[in-house]
Design a protein around this motif. Structure first.
Motif, short mmCIF file in Angstrom:
data_model
loop_
_atom_site.label_atom_id
_atom_site.label_comp_id
_atom_site.label_asym_id
_atom_site.label_seq_id
_atom_site.Cartn_x
_atom_site.Cartn_y
_atom_site.Cartn_z
N ILE A 270 -98.19 -49.35 12.73
CA ILE A 270 -97.72 -48.08 13.29
C ILE A 270 -98.58 -47.71 14.48
O ILE A 270 -99.81 -47.87 14.46
CB ILE A 270 -97.78 -46.96 12.23
CG1 ILE A 270 -96.94 -47.35 11.01
CG2 ILE A 270 -97.28 -45.64 12.81
CD1 ILE A 270 -97.07 -46.38 9.86
N ASN A 271 -98.00 -47.19 15.56
CA ASN A 271 -98.72 -46.76 16.74
C ASN A 271 -99.27 -45.35 16.50
O ASN A 271 -98.50 -44.39 16.31
CB ASN A 271 -97.79 -46.77 17.96
CG ASN A 271 -98.58 -46.83 19.26
OD1 ASN A 271 -99.60 -47.51 19.34
ND2 ASN A 271 -98.11 -46.12 20.27
N VAL A 272 -100.59 -45.23 16.45
CA VAL A 272 -101.21 -43.94 16.12
C VAL A 272 -102.35 -43.65 17.10
O VAL A 272 -102.82 -44.54 17.82
CB VAL A 272 -101.77 -43.94 14.68
CG1 VAL A 272 -100.66 -44.09 13.66
CG2 VAL A 272 -102.82 -45.05 14.52
N LEU A 273 -102.79 -42.39 17.11
CA LEU A 273 -103.93 -41.98 17.91
C LEU A 273 -105.21 -42.35 17.17
O LEU A 273 -105.36 -42.08 15.98
CB LEU A 273 -103.89 -40.46 18.17
CG LEU A 273 -104.94 -39.88 19.13
CD1 LEU A 273 -104.77 -40.47 20.52
CD2 LEU A 273 -104.84 -38.35 19.17
N ASP A 348 -113.67 -53.58 21.10
CA ASP A 348 -112.30 -53.04 21.06
C ASP A 348 -111.76 -53.03 19.63
O ASP A 348 -110.63 -53.46 19.36
CB ASP A 348 -111.37 -53.84 21.97
CG ASP A 348 -111.75 -53.71 23.44
OD1 ASP A 348 -112.38 -52.70 23.79
OD2 ASP A 348 -111.42 -54.61 24.22
N VAL A 349 -112.58 -52.53 18.71
CA VAL A 349 -112.17 -52.42 17.31
C VAL A 349 -111.42 -51.10 17.14
O VAL A 349 -112.01 -50.02 17.26
CB VAL A 349 -113.39 -52.46 16.38
CG1 VAL A 349 -112.95 -52.37 14.92
CG2 VAL A 349 -114.21 -53.72 16.61
N PHE A 350 -110.14 -51.16 16.86
CA PHE A 350 -109.33 -49.95 16.80
C PHE A 350 -109.23 -49.44 15.36
O PHE A 350 -108.91 -50.20 14.44
CB PHE A 350 -107.92 -50.18 17.33
CG PHE A 350 -107.08 -48.93 17.30
CD1 PHE A 350 -107.19 -47.97 18.31
CD2 PHE A 350 -106.19 -48.70 16.26
CE1 PHE A 350 -106.43 -46.82 18.26
CE2 PHE A 350 -105.42 -47.54 16.21
CZ PHE A 350 -105.55 -46.59 17.22
N VAL A 351 -109.52 -48.14 15.18
CA VAL A 351 -109.28 -47.46 13.91
C VAL A 351 -108.64 -46.11 14.23
O VAL A 351 -108.92 -45.50 15.27
CB VAL A 351 -110.60 -47.24 13.12
CG1 VAL A 351 -111.18 -48.55 12.64
CG2 VAL A 351 -111.62 -46.47 13.93
N PRO A 352 -107.79 -45.61 13.35
CA PRO A 352 -107.16 -44.31 13.60
C PRO A 352 -108.13 -43.16 13.40
O PRO A 352 -109.19 -43.32 12.78
CB PRO A 352 -106.03 -44.27 12.57
CG PRO A 352 -106.52 -45.14 11.46
CD PRO A 352 -107.32 -46.23 12.11
N LEU A 353 -107.77 -41.99 13.91
CA LEU A 353 -108.62 -40.80 13.76
C LEU A 353 -108.82 -40.45 12.29
O LEU A 353 -109.84 -39.83 11.94
CB LEU A 353 -108.00 -39.61 14.49
CG LEU A 353 -108.02 -39.66 16.02
CD1 LEU A 353 -107.36 -38.41 16.60
CD2 LEU A 353 -109.43 -39.80 16.56
N SER A 354 -107.89 -40.86 11.44
CA SER A 354 -108.03 -40.56 10.01
C SER A 354 -109.21 -41.29 9.40
O SER A 354 -109.64 -40.95 8.29
CB SER A 354 -106.75 -40.95 9.28
OG SER A 354 -106.49 -42.35 9.42
N GLN A 355 -109.77 -42.30 10.10
CA GLN A 355 -110.94 -43.02 9.59
C GLN A 355 -112.25 -42.34 9.98
O GLN A 355 -113.32 -42.77 9.53
CB GLN A 355 -110.95 -44.47 10.11
CG GLN A 355 -109.83 -45.34 9.54
CD GLN A 355 -109.89 -45.46 8.03
OE1 GLN A 355 -108.99 -45.03 7.33
NE2 GLN A 355 -110.97 -46.06 7.53
#
Length: 824
Positions: A270-273, A348-355
């Motif tokens: 899913i594409n998330v912020l 460039d390790v992507f995690v969502p703001l929920s993390q």
């Protein structure tokens, strides 16, 4: 005399009022009464009127607010704001994150000992005690430190499994989330016991229960995060680590270069912020085996996706180990103490703001979150490790010193060895009291910022010194590694505790007094806050109250320090019994001296004080030893003031007091403004230095306690693993001591008879046979001496190896793999 009498009355009244901290109006009334009495007694009238005018000139401007505030307070506020050292946001956060307990009294110059002595005695619940006696005892029995350190460089699979299944990773996680819900005091007890058998096992258990994802989640996590992660952390399905330190940010964690950019990205399809992380971390304990990584980084929002602020600040996130772009490197190799430790990098390790720990609301709050939780690691894990090692060393080496004989005498009877034994016992007693007191503060719900730094620094330093003395006494027994060696690994691991959670040099020279002088001082923080108020009337009113409270406080402490120095603290009320009352009086004196030094240093040096690290370190030593001595007195009271412990308390206390005077002396002799240092010397040491190191006679008593089965020795050994078993050579030696003491009269009788005989037998067994035939000893006594010989051999024997065993050991093969890379 009639001329001097009014001025003498003025000085006596002033000193009395300052000593007892009476209000200004009371001082003025009391002084006026004495001057009237002088007049009636025929004192010189001009001198009496002059003294009266002096009282009026001091009292009236200060007692009338309409005069005091505009003409005195306002100009001093302007001067103060220029003197006030600039505080960065990170420094302000560090100062505001901790709570102040009894340590605040030590800055008062007049400690309220009732506040300390009425604190509840630290005690475990029945459930906690059952866990300590059950699963924790069993884990110690299963632990083979030689196998862990030399053969595997890791815990064996069965130990990992046992730790996870029995909830050792969830000691402090609440039961509603699957943890054991134990107190901070229980955390201390578990780590202390495990450390007495293996520092690798204690650190493996300690890290998840101190600074790490679980602690941060319990304080700041969203309910969703708690439900998702805490049960998995509690039962070991998730193994945590926390990545803070990097190559360019060691002790200065606020300068971390690791960053995260707010952006859109894909998470679980899913594409998330979220945040795209770039990090380079090292020295991360449990990193090689971690499945869930807490990461500290600086968060930026260049595109304004979250608002107008571009540099959001230090933030904390949870990153699963299998996240794309995250790489856990090869293991570090910490000084033959192979706990799991290694580097973590990511691009460039992507995690969502929920993390983000705590969600988006806690973005940029990472430094405050860390400051509020760092005290757990400093208050519990490292001090408890040092306490376990020191206490185990004391009772084991004390037993060894009785068993091991040279020149027909137990080596513990030699005065040189006695000195080392006494130091070991004193350090173990102090470390035990300090670590338990600080853990108890956490258990009461405090966030002991200053005591945590004191405990971390001094417990690890005393632990290192105890380990050194143990090695000196053991000699060859200590330096030959193998399954029989119970001390060598502790000696090798000592510098690790000194280094982690903030290097000790920095902790002593920057943190202890730097935080304590502001957090614990009864007036400094109030002055700082009042000077920054926006409302001018409120600012003047609050600064006025704080300033003149501080002035009276400083005068009182100067008088009290001088009086205590003059009388040798033999006068004055204090709690305690006939043995400890004089100790409390001494601490009253040094508390006043510390307050005088702190006020003078802050007033004259201002913002430059934080760059005077030698001065700050010495004043930190004074505060630390006051806290340590207070902890020992509280421990002694909680134990019921046992008579048998008095030599231990006396040795450790006199050692602390000698360190206090040494630190004060060093601070005064090196005070940056030399005339001020001379003047302060007259106030603090009017009759010179009096404290001395513990006497040889006292050291002899303490060393004898370690070498004799007694209640004091048993109390010192409480909480460490002394169960004799195959994997616990130290426990076996401890268990031998009563048998050795009982056999000594028989041994002396036999050796005396043997020396005066003409038998030719050279072998020990043949000599025993002859002794029975000649009637020197009975058959039962022969068995006793045979057991004594076996005990002695087990205690003093060291291991040997086939060369091939050493070549094929894990470290040898590891060296073969690492060397070419290092050369390249």
């Amino acid at each position: 005399m009639s001329i001097a009498l009014p001025f003498l009355a003025f000085l006596v009244a002033s000193a009395f009022a300052a000593y007892h901290r009476l209000r200004l109006a009371v001082w003025a009334a009391m002084t006026a009464t004495l001057l009237v009495a002088c007049w009636l007694l025929g004192a010189n009238h001009v001198a009496t009127i002059t003294a009266g005018v002096l009282v009026a000139l001091i009292a009236l401007p200060l007692l009338i607010p309409q005069l005091r505030k505009p003409f005195i307070t306002t100009p001093l506020l302007g001067f103060y704001t220029k003197l006030l050292p600039p505080l960065s946001d990170t420094e302000r956060t560090a100062l505001e994150s901790g709570t102040v307990g009894f340590e605040g009294q030590l800055f008062s110059g007049k400690p309220d000992w009732n506040q300390l002595l009425t604190l509840p005695k630290p005690q475990l619940t029945a459930e906690e005690q059952a866990f300590l006696d059950g699963p924790c005892e069993e884990l110690c029995r299963m632990t083979d430190d030689w196998d862990i350190c030399h053969v595997r460089a890791d815990l064996p699979p069965e130990l990992w499994d046992y730790i996870k299944r029995n909830g050792f990773f969830g000691l402090n996680i609440p039961k509603e989330y699957g943890g054991l819900g134990f107190s901070a005091l229980m955390n201390h007890k578990v780590i202390q016991k495990l450390a007495s058998i293996s520092s690798v096992v204690s650190s493996t258990v300690g890290v998840p229960n101190s600074l790490g994802p679980a602690e941060l989640l319990m304080h700041y996590g969203t309910e969703e995060q708690k439900q998702q992660y805490l049960p998995r952390l509690a039962d070991g399905r998730e193994v945590p680590c926390f990545a803070l330190t990097g190559p360019f940010a060691g002790s200065d964690a606020t300068s971390i270069p690791d960053y995260g950019i707010v952006c859109m990205g894909e998470w679980n399809g899913i594409n998330v912020l979220g945040i795209k992380l770039t990090l380079n971390k090292r020295y991360i304990t449990l990193a090689p085996v971690a499945t869930l990584i807490g990461v500290a980084f600086r968060m930026y929002d260049p595109d304004g996706l979250l608002g107008d602020k571009r540099d959001i600040g230090i933030s904390l996130a949870l990153v699963p180990a299998d996240t794309q772009g995250l790489e856990i490197g090869r293991r570090h190799f910490p000084l033959n103490s192979p706990f799991q430790n290694g580097p973590i990098t990511g691009k460039d390790v992507f995690v969502p703001l929920s993390q983000l720990i705590g969600g988006e609301d806690y973005a940029g709050q990472g430094w405050r979150m860390l400051m509020e939780c760092l005290s757990i690691g400093r208050s519990i894990t490292l001090p408890s490790t040092a306490s376990g090692g020191s206490k185990m060393g004391a009772v084991t080496v004390g037993s060894y010193a009785r068993i091991r004989k040279q020149f027909g005498l137990s080596i513990g009877r030699f005065e040189g060895v006695e000195e080392a034994l006494a130091r070991i016992a004193g350090n173990a007693y102090a470390t035990s009291a300090l670590s338990e007191a600080t853990a108890a503060a956490v258990a009461r719900g405090e966030n002991p910022a200053v005591p945590s730094t004191i405990a971390k620094y001094h417990c690890t330093e005393m632990g290192r010194k105890a380990a050194m003395d143990c090695m000196d006494i053991l000699g060859g027994k200590g330096i030959i590694l193998g399954p029989r060696n119970f001390a060598g690994r502790s000696w090798q691991a000592a510098p690790i505790a000194i280094t982690v959670e903030g290097a000790n040099i920095m902790t002593r020279s920057l943190m202890i007094f730097g935080q304590g002088a502001i957090l614990c001082h009864p007036w400094v923080m109030k002055e700082m806050k009042s000077a920054q108020l926006a409302d001018p009337v409120e600012r003047i009113d609050q600064f006025d109250a704080a300033l003149f409270g501080h002035i009276g406080f400083a005068i009182s402490n100067a008088v009290r320090s001088w009086w205590f120095g003059l009388t040798g603290t033999n006068i004055g009320s204090a709690p305690g019994d006939d043995d400890t009352r004089r100790y409390f009086r001494k601490l009253n004196r040094y508390s006043a001296a510390l307050a005088v030094m702190a006020d003078t240093s802050m007033l004259l040096l201002g913002g430059k004080l934080k760059f005077k690290e030698s001065l700050s370190g010495r004043l930190g030593d004074v505060l630390s030893q006051l806290y340590i001595a207070s902890s020992m007195l509280k421990r002694h009271q909680d134990a019921g003031n046992p008579v048998g412990d008095q030599p231990l308390l006396a040795y450790a206390f006199h050692d602390a007091v000698n360190k206090i005077e040494t630190a004060l002396s060093g601070a005064l002799r090196n005070f940056p403004i030399r005339p001020v240092g001379w003047l302060l010397w007259l106030v603090i040491f009017p009759l010179g230095r009096r404290a001395q190191a513990p006497s040889d006679r006292l050291g002899h008593k303490v060393a004898s306690l370690l070498m004799t089965p007694c209640d004091a020795r048993e109390r010192l050994a409480e909480g460490v693993f002394t169960t004799p078993c195959a994997n616990n050579p130290g426990g076996r030696i401890v268990s031998y001591l009563p048998k050795v003491v009982m056999a000594e009269p028989v041994e002396r009788k036999f050796l005396k008879a043997l020396k005066n005989s003409d038998i030719e037998a050279l072998e020990f067994d043949a000599q025993l046979d002859e002794g029975v035939r000649e009637g020197w000893i009975t058959a039962d006594e022969r068995k006793q001496l045979e057991e004594l010989r076996a005990i002695t051999l087990d205690a003093i024997m060291v291991d040997d190896f086939d060369p091939e065993e050493l070549r094929s050991a894990g470290y040898a093969s590891l060296h073969g793999r690492i060397a070419p890379r290092a050369a390249a």
